[in-house]
Motif scaffolding. Structure first.
Motif, mmCIF file in Angstrom:
data_model
loop_
_atom_site.group_PDB
_atom_site.id
_atom_site.type_symbol
_atom_site.label_atom_id
_atom_site.label_comp_id
_atom_site.label_asym_id
_atom_site.label_seq_id
_atom_site.Cartn_x
_atom_site.Cartn_y
_atom_site.Cartn_z
ATOM 1 N N ALA A 186 0.866 -1.347 0.004
ATOM 2 C CA ALA A 186 -0.035 -0.153 0.029
ATOM 3 C C ALA A 186 0.849 1.254 -0.063
ATOM 4 O O ALA A 186 0.553 2.322 -0.716
ATOM 5 N N VAL A 187 1.755 1.150 0.621
ATOM 6 C CA VAL A 187 2.874 2.414 0.859
ATOM 7 C C VAL A 187 3.440 2.498 -0.321
ATOM 8 O O VAL A 187 3.692 3.617 -1.070
ATOM 9 N N LEU A 188 3.941 1.579 -1.175
ATOM 10 C CA LEU A 188 4.459 1.616 -2.618
ATOM 11 C C LEU A 188 3.510 2.195 -3.653
ATOM 12 O O LEU A 188 3.879 2.718 -4.461
ATOM 13 N N ALA A 189 2.070 1.688 -3.383
ATOM 14 C CA ALA A 189 1.333 2.256 -4.359
ATOM 15 C C ALA A 189 0.988 3.669 -3.970
ATOM 16 O O ALA A 189 0.788 4.421 -5.120
ATOM 17 N N PHE A 190 1.139 4.127 -2.793
ATOM 18 C CA PHE A 190 1.128 5.634 -2.689
ATOM 19 C C PHE A 190 2.232 6.255 -3.244
ATOM 20 O O PHE A 190 1.888 7.259 -3.684
ATOM 21 N N ALA A 191 3.367 5.906 -3.302
ATOM 22 C CA ALA A 191 4.385 6.406 -3.460
ATOM 23 C C ALA A 191 4.356 6.557 -5.142
ATOM 24 O O ALA A 191 4.584 7.747 -5.749
ATOM 25 N N ALA A 192 3.888 5.453 -5.701
ATOM 26 C CA ALA A 192 3.526 5.462 -7.411
ATOM 27 C C ALA A 192 2.542 6.557 -7.480
ATOM 28 O O ALA A 192 2.788 7.080 -8.836
ATOM 29 N N MET A 193 1.695 6.632 -6.799
ATOM 30 C CA MET A 193 0.647 7.700 -7.015
ATOM 31 C C MET A 193 1.118 9.062 -7.056
ATOM 32 O O MET A 193 0.627 9.923 -7.968
ATOM 33 N N ARG A 194 1.911 9.252 -5.971
ATOM 34 C CA ARG A 194 2.434 10.774 -5.700
ATOM 35 C C ARG A 194 3.371 10.986 -7.130
ATOM 36 O O ARG A 194 3.657 11.990 -7.568
ATOM 37 N N PHE A 195 4.083 9.882 -7.482
ATOM 38 C CA PHE A 195 5.081 10.042 -8.528
ATOM 39 C C PHE A 195 4.319 10.143 -9.948
ATOM 40 O O PHE A 195 4.584 11.390 -10.791
ATOM 41 N N THR A 196 3.183 9.724 -9.965
ATOM 42 C CA THR A 196 2.326 10.151 -11.125
ATOM 43 C C THR A 196 1.990 11.529 -11.296
ATOM 44 O O THR A 196 1.806 12.206 -12.412
#
Length: 399
Positions: A377-387
């Motif tokens: 979930a934390v990695l998904a959040f990081a990917a979302m912020r990157f996007t």
């Protein structure tokens, strides 16, 4: 039945073929480990190997579907899936079962990547999200009912009958494809597979930070679910003492939260904007999973609490995955098959790798499972912020 709804039903039934190979199989994992005189870790490999092969195969089906149309490779994949299912039913040992699961996955990938390209052939934007959500509603029958069906099959005929049932499901899917699914990529729009063009398309996609970011938002979200799939049957039956049927009911509750939320994705996307919905949902997904880790870490080990927070987390995930899939393909309609393949492969590999990394820490208790889910979930959040950052840097197209 309207053409839109009929498309959703047909594509949903086709897409459910691959997930059925996981969902019906889950209640049998502890039984299979004992039946084949193997370990829990080895039985979990039947899931990890499936995900990795499933992901890699998607890179083949997308370009082929762009070259020859959608139906021929879809039918070929379903035939391969049926052959792998028969191999699983006859497997004499764990190594043979893992090998047959790889064959099953290599075929089942066609029924995931090609329907996504079909959706992109027919619609874009909110209409595509709405169709994707309807497809996921049909698929939701699988995780809500398939484990119960698997438990019943185990009780009546043993675990091998599950794979015989999957072979029959593949035969029915072939009939549905032949009779009800029209070809959506006409000859004049097909793209011959040329190595230079294929590599160029892959290079374009890999260099698109928005495509990559959205792909891994969905990928890490799916990875959390893969960890749950590989661990939950052992935690629920071993740690909490549930029967296979009890596990199936608890699993169905988690799936219901996910698929109920998918039906809100298009409506919320139209009202608030897809970017905002993904942002909110990924943040909620991370928050619920981190809360769950904190409670379990400090010794609050209550089954109802575990299931309740996982339902909330998966409901957030249900808003993310269909929206992120559509958004990732929106800018790449000319190579939708390739984009769907590459995105699907990366997502499956993320799930397979996460499951492999979490495996050595699994001890039959909830903590390793919920920690791995929270990391995803934390990695998904990081990917979302990157996007989000990549979108702000993208040049505005001239009017």
């Amino acid at each position: 039945m309207s053409p839109f709804v009929r498309s959703a039903v047909v594509l949903g039934l086709l897409c459910a073929t691959g997930p059925l190979a996981i969902d019906m199989f889950l209640p049998a994992l502890p039984t299979i480990a004992g039946s084949l005189n193997s370990t829990i870790a080895a039985s979990q490999l039947t899931i990890t190997a499936y995900f990795i092969a499933y992901g890699l195969a998607q890179m083949v089906y997308g370009p082929v579907a762009d070259m020859v149309g959608r139906k021929p490779p879809l039918i070929a994949g379903l035939v391969l899936f049926a052959a792998g299912s028969i191999g699983c039913a006859l497997a004499p040992d764990m190594n043979s079962l893992v090998a047959a699961r790889v064959v099953q996955a290599l075929g089942g990938a066609a029924a995931m990547v090609i329907p996504r390209a079909i959706i992109r052939d027919m619609h874009t934007g909110p209409q595509a999200t709405r169709l994707m959500a309807l497809v996921m509603l049909i698929i939701s029958v699988s995780p809500m009912l398939a484990p119960l069906a698997g438990s019943g099959i185990i009780a009546l005929s043993g675990w091998r009958a599950i794979f015989a049932t999957l072979a029959v499901a593949a035969a029915l899917s072939i009939a549905v494809t032949l009779l009800l699914q029209p070809e959506t990529l006409q000859p004049e729009h097909r793209t011959p597979v040329r190595l230079a063009a294929l590599l160029g398309g892959i290079k374009t996609l890999l260099r698109d930070p928005v495509f990559m970011g959205l792909t891994f938002v969905g990928g890490f979200g799916m990875a959390s679910f893969f960890v749950f799939l590989a661990s939950a049957s052992f935690v629920y039956t071993g740690h909490y003492g549930l029967t296979p049927t009890g596990f199936s009911l608890a699993f169905a509750a988690n799936a219901a939260g996910f698929f109920t939320a998918t039906q809100l994705a298009a409506t919320l996307g139209e009202k608030f904007g897809a970017d905002r919905v993904v942002n909110w949902a990924v943040t909620g997904f991370m928050g619920f999973t981190l809360l769950l880790v904190g409670l379990v870490w400090f010794g609050i080990d209550q089954f109802a609490l575990l299931v309740g927070l996982l339902i909330c987390a998966n409901a957030c995930l249900g808003l993310v995955i269909p929206t992120a899939m559509v958004m990732a393909l929106d800018d790449h309609g000319d190579i939708a098959g390739l984009a769907s393949s590459l995105g699907g492969m990366l997502q499956m590999l993320a799930g397979g790798v996460m499951t492999m990394l979490a495996g050595p820490y699994f001890n039959g208790t909830p903590l390793p499972m919920v920690v791995a889910i929270a990391i995803a979930a934390v990695l998904a959040f990081a990917a979302m912020r990157f996007t989000a950052s990549a979108r702000t840097r993208r040049p505005v197209a001239p009017a």
